[in-house]
Design a protein around this motif. Structure first.
Motif, PDB file in Angstrom:
ATOM      1  N   ARG A   1      23.298  28.893 -48.699  1.00 43.52           N
ATOM      2  CA  ARG A   1      23.600  29.437 -50.026  1.00 43.52           C
ATOM      3  C   ARG A   1      24.743  28.681 -50.684  1.00 43.52           C
ATOM      4  O   ARG A   1      24.732  28.455 -51.903  1.00 43.52           O
ATOM      5  N   ASP A   2      25.736  28.278 -49.904  1.00 44.12           N
ATOM      6  CA  ASP A   2      26.911  27.612 -50.455  1.00 44.12           C
ATOM      7  C   ASP A   2      26.752  26.100 -50.560  1.00 44.12           C
ATOM      8  O   ASP A   2      27.652  25.430 -51.078  1.00 44.12           O
ATOM      9  N   ALA A   3      25.654  25.565 -50.056  1.00 44.74           N
ATOM     10  CA  ALA A   3      25.455  24.114 -50.114  1.00 44.74           C
ATOM     11  C   ALA A   3      25.352  23.654 -51.561  1.00 44.74           C
ATOM     12  O   ALA A   3      24.744  24.314 -52.404  1.00 44.74           O
ATOM     13  N   THR A   4      25.947  22.505 -51.857  1.00 42.30           N
ATOM     14  CA  THR A   4      25.941  21.992 -53.228  1.00 42.30           C
ATOM     15  C   THR A   4      24.714  21.146 -53.523  1.00 42.30           C
ATOM     16  O   THR A   4      24.430  20.877 -54.692  1.00 42.30           O
ATOM     17  N   ASP A   5      24.008  20.700 -52.494  1.00 37.13           N
ATOM     18  CA  ASP A   5      22.798  19.909 -52.701  1.00 37.13           C
ATOM     19  C   ASP A   5      21.939  19.969 -51.447  1.00 37.13           C
ATOM     20  O   ASP A   5      22.281  20.665 -50.476  1.00 37.13           O
ATOM     21  N   ALA A   6      20.812  19.248 -51.465  1.00 34.70           N
ATOM     22  CA  ALA A   6      19.880  19.286 -50.337  1.00 34.70           C
ATOM     23  C   ALA A   6      20.486  18.692 -49.071  1.00 34.70           C
ATOM     24  O   ALA A   6      20.142  19.108 -47.959  1.00 34.70           O
ATOM     25  N   TRP A   7      21.383  17.715 -49.203  1.00 37.99           N
ATOM     26  CA  TRP A   7      22.055  17.171 -48.021  1.00 37.99           C
ATOM     27  C   TRP A   7      22.895  18.253 -47.343  1.00 37.99           C
ATOM     28  O   TRP A   7      22.960  18.327 -46.109  1.00 37.99           O
TER      29      TRP A   7
ATOM     30  N   GLU B   1      22.269  21.475 -47.439  1.00 34.71           N
ATOM     31  CA  GLU B   1      21.321  22.367 -46.779  1.00 34.71           C
ATOM     32  C   GLU B   1      20.866  21.774 -45.451  1.00 34.71           C
ATOM     33  O   GLU B   1      20.809  22.466 -44.422  1.00 34.71           O
ATOM     34  N   ALA B   2      20.508  20.492 -45.473  1.00 32.33           N
ATOM     35  CA  ALA B   2      20.067  19.829 -44.253  1.00 32.33           C
ATOM     36  C   ALA B   2      21.149  19.869 -43.185  1.00 32.33           C
ATOM     37  O   ALA B   2      20.856  20.061 -41.994  1.00 32.33           O
ATOM     38  N   ALA B   3      22.405  19.716 -43.582  1.00 31.56           N
ATOM     39  CA  ALA B   3      23.505  19.754 -42.625  1.00 31.56           C
ATOM     40  C   ALA B   3      23.614  21.120 -41.960  1.00 31.56           C
ATOM     41  O   ALA B   3      23.925  21.219 -40.770  1.00 31.56           O
TER      42      ALA B   3
ATOM     43  N   LEU C   1      25.225  13.970 -41.955  1.00 28.16           N
ATOM     44  CA  LEU C   1      25.052  15.410 -41.755  1.00 28.16           C
ATOM     45  C   LEU C   1      26.199  15.983 -40.929  1.00 28.16           C
ATOM     46  O   LEU C   1      26.685  17.083 -41.208  1.00 28.16           O
ATOM     47  N   ARG C   2      26.643  15.249 -39.896  1.00 29.92           N
ATOM     48  CA  ARG C   2      27.775  15.728 -39.091  1.00 29.92           C
ATOM     49  C   ARG C   2      29.045  15.784 -39.920  1.00 29.92           C
ATOM     50  O   ARG C   2      29.888  16.661 -39.733  1.00 29.92           O
TER      51      ARG C   2
ATOM     52  N   ALA D   1      14.043  26.172 -37.802  1.00 34.57           N
ATOM     53  CA  ALA D   1      15.140  25.305 -38.210  1.00 34.57           C
ATOM     54  C   ALA D   1      14.665  23.865 -38.397  1.00 34.57           C
ATOM     55  O   ALA D   1      15.094  23.179 -39.330  1.00 34.57           O
ATOM     56  N   GLN D   2      13.767  23.403 -37.534  1.00 32.71           N
ATOM     57  CA  GLN D   2      13.238  22.038 -37.658  1.00 32.71           C
ATOM     58  C   GLN D   2      12.446  21.862 -38.949  1.00 32.71           C
ATOM     59  O   GLN D   2      12.595  20.858 -39.652  1.00 32.71           O
ATOM     60  N   VAL D   3      11.604  22.842 -39.262  1.00 33.12           N
ATOM     61  CA  VAL D   3      10.824  22.767 -40.493  1.00 33.12           C
ATOM     62  C   VAL D   3      11.739  22.815 -41.710  1.00 33.12           C
ATOM     63  O   VAL D   3      11.571  22.061 -42.675  1.00 33.12           O
ATOM     64  N   SER D   4      12.734  23.694 -41.666  1.00 34.27           N
ATOM     65  CA  SER D   4      13.669  23.814 -42.786  1.00 34.27           C
ATOM     66  C   SER D   4      14.502  22.546 -42.945  1.00 34.27           C
ATOM     67  O   SER D   4      14.781  22.113 -44.069  1.00 34.27           O
ATOM     68  N   LEU D   5      14.889  21.937 -41.824  1.00 37.50           N
ATOM     69  CA  LEU D   5      15.624  20.679 -41.875  1.00 37.50           C
ATOM     70  C   LEU D   5      14.762  19.580 -42.491  1.00 37.50           C
ATOM     71  O   LEU D   5      15.226  18.813 -43.341  1.00 37.50           O
ATOM     72  N   SER D   6      13.503  19.496 -42.071  1.00 40.32           N
ATOM     73  CA  SER D   6      12.602  18.487 -42.623  1.00 40.32           C
ATOM     74  C   SER D   6      12.415  18.666 -44.121  1.00 40.32           C
ATOM     75  O   SER D   6      12.418  17.692 -44.886  1.00 40.32           O
ATOM     76  N   ASP D   7      12.262  19.910 -44.547  1.00 38.94           N
ATOM     77  CA  ASP D   7      12.098  20.202 -45.974  1.00 38.94           C
ATOM     78  C   ASP D   7      13.330  19.758 -46.754  1.00 38.94           C
ATOM     79  O   ASP D   7      13.244  19.096 -47.795  1.00 38.94           O
ATOM     80  N   ALA D   8      14.525  20.125 -46.249  1.00 37.17           N
ATOM     81  CA  ALA D   8      15.759  19.752 -46.938  1.00 37.17           C
ATOM     82  C   ALA D   8      15.945  18.239 -46.957  1.00 37.17           C
ATOM     83  O   ALA D   8      16.394  17.672 -47.962  1.00 37.17           O
TER      84      ALA D   8
END
Length: 302
Positions: free
Chosen positions: A165-171, A173-175, A199-200, A235-242
């Protein structure tokens, strides 16, 4: 003035917002974590609080007592007393995923203590009064007898919801999703070392509870890293999407990029003994909603 600049201009510093709401630091952190107060990014990576949220909360009847009561945390004993059940029954409901923890800490006996929102405990009692007396549903009893405990994954789900929710962009979210997977699984899901380093840098891990200095890393990882097959798969699917959306917007910084001169130091050299990673992430389905997240993690009604 752009939309983002307008939002920042209409925001308050964290300390100012906390003082106007009459909250102590712990209460304010809970409000941020559960989404009761929205923040926006400002220069230097700082977070600012949306002014309209502060005004809305201050205008509520009974402010600030009603707000502080909504943010009150309870343990299993106080939570049980709140709805007229024993500590043991409350713990069984929490293990079954009926109540998600907000916080956790490790006490002096090296036991994990979970804390819950008093407001959500009361809501459960109103929505599911049949759970407060008599025998629990058979499916729930069987799962608990087999050692099922949804508290860690429930806390992780809530924490990742906050980070996404607090992520500023897709990167960003992926992190968050990579942090949920942990370093090893994230490395398999993100074969590019420069992307992994970025991401780290954005999110080195999921912020744990108050662990103290005596708690082993393994104990913390057992709580903050996804460990159930369906949770890991989601989490893997959500990471791939982001990642797909992030890469489409802009590539991850590379060594030599003037904006990221220190990135090379973050990229770990490949381990020659490690098995080769996948050639790329799988194609994900449409972006999942929060309700789907809860369903896949088994956090719905038992």
């Amino acid at each position: 003035m752009g939309v983002q600049e307008l939002v920042v201009a209409e925001a308050l510093g964290v300390r100012r917002a906390r003082e106007e709401l009459g909250l102590d630091p712990a209460e304010f952190e809970v409000a941020l974590q559960v989404g009761g107060i929205r923040t926006t990014s400002a220069a230097g990576g700082r977070r600012r609080v949306v002014r309209k949220d502060v005004e809305r909360l201050r205008s509520e009847e009974g402010f600030p007592e009603t707000l502080r009561e909504r943010l009150r945390l309870v343990g299993s004993v106080e939570g049980g007393e709140l709805i007229g059940i024993t500590r043991d029954r409350f713990t069984r409901l929490a293990k079954g995923g009926l109540i998600r923890p907000v916080r956790w800490y490790v006490n002096r006996y090296r036991a994990v203590v979970w804390l819950y929102l008093a407001e959500e405990v009361r809501q459960l009692a109103v929505a599911r009064p049949s759970l407060l007396a008599g025998r629990l549903p058979a499916a729930l009893r069987d799962a608990l007898d087999e050692g099922e405990d949804h508290r860690p994954r429930g806390w992780r789900a809530r924490r990742v919801e906050e980070m996404v929710r607090d992520a500023t962009d897709a990167w960003g979210e992926a992190a968050a999703w990579a942090a949920l997977l942990g370093p090893e699984a994230a490395a398999r899901a993100v074969p590019d070392p420069h992307e992994r380093a970025y991401l780290r840098r954005l999110r080195p891990g999921i912020p744990p509870g108050n662990t103290g200095t005596h708690v082993a890393r393994e104990m913390i990882d057992a709580i903050v890293v996804a460990d159930r097959p369906d949770e890991v798969a989601f989490a893997q699917v959500s990471l791939s999407d982001a990642l797909l959306r992030a890469r489409a917007a802009r590539p991850a910084p590379r060594p030599g990029n003037e904006q990221e001169p220190a990135l090379a130091a973050l990229v770990a050299p490949p381990d020659p003994a490690a098995p080769p990673g996948p050639t790329g992430p799988p194609q994900p389905p449409p972006r999942a909603t929060r309700s789907r997240w809860r369903r896949l993690l088994g956090l719905g009604a038992a």
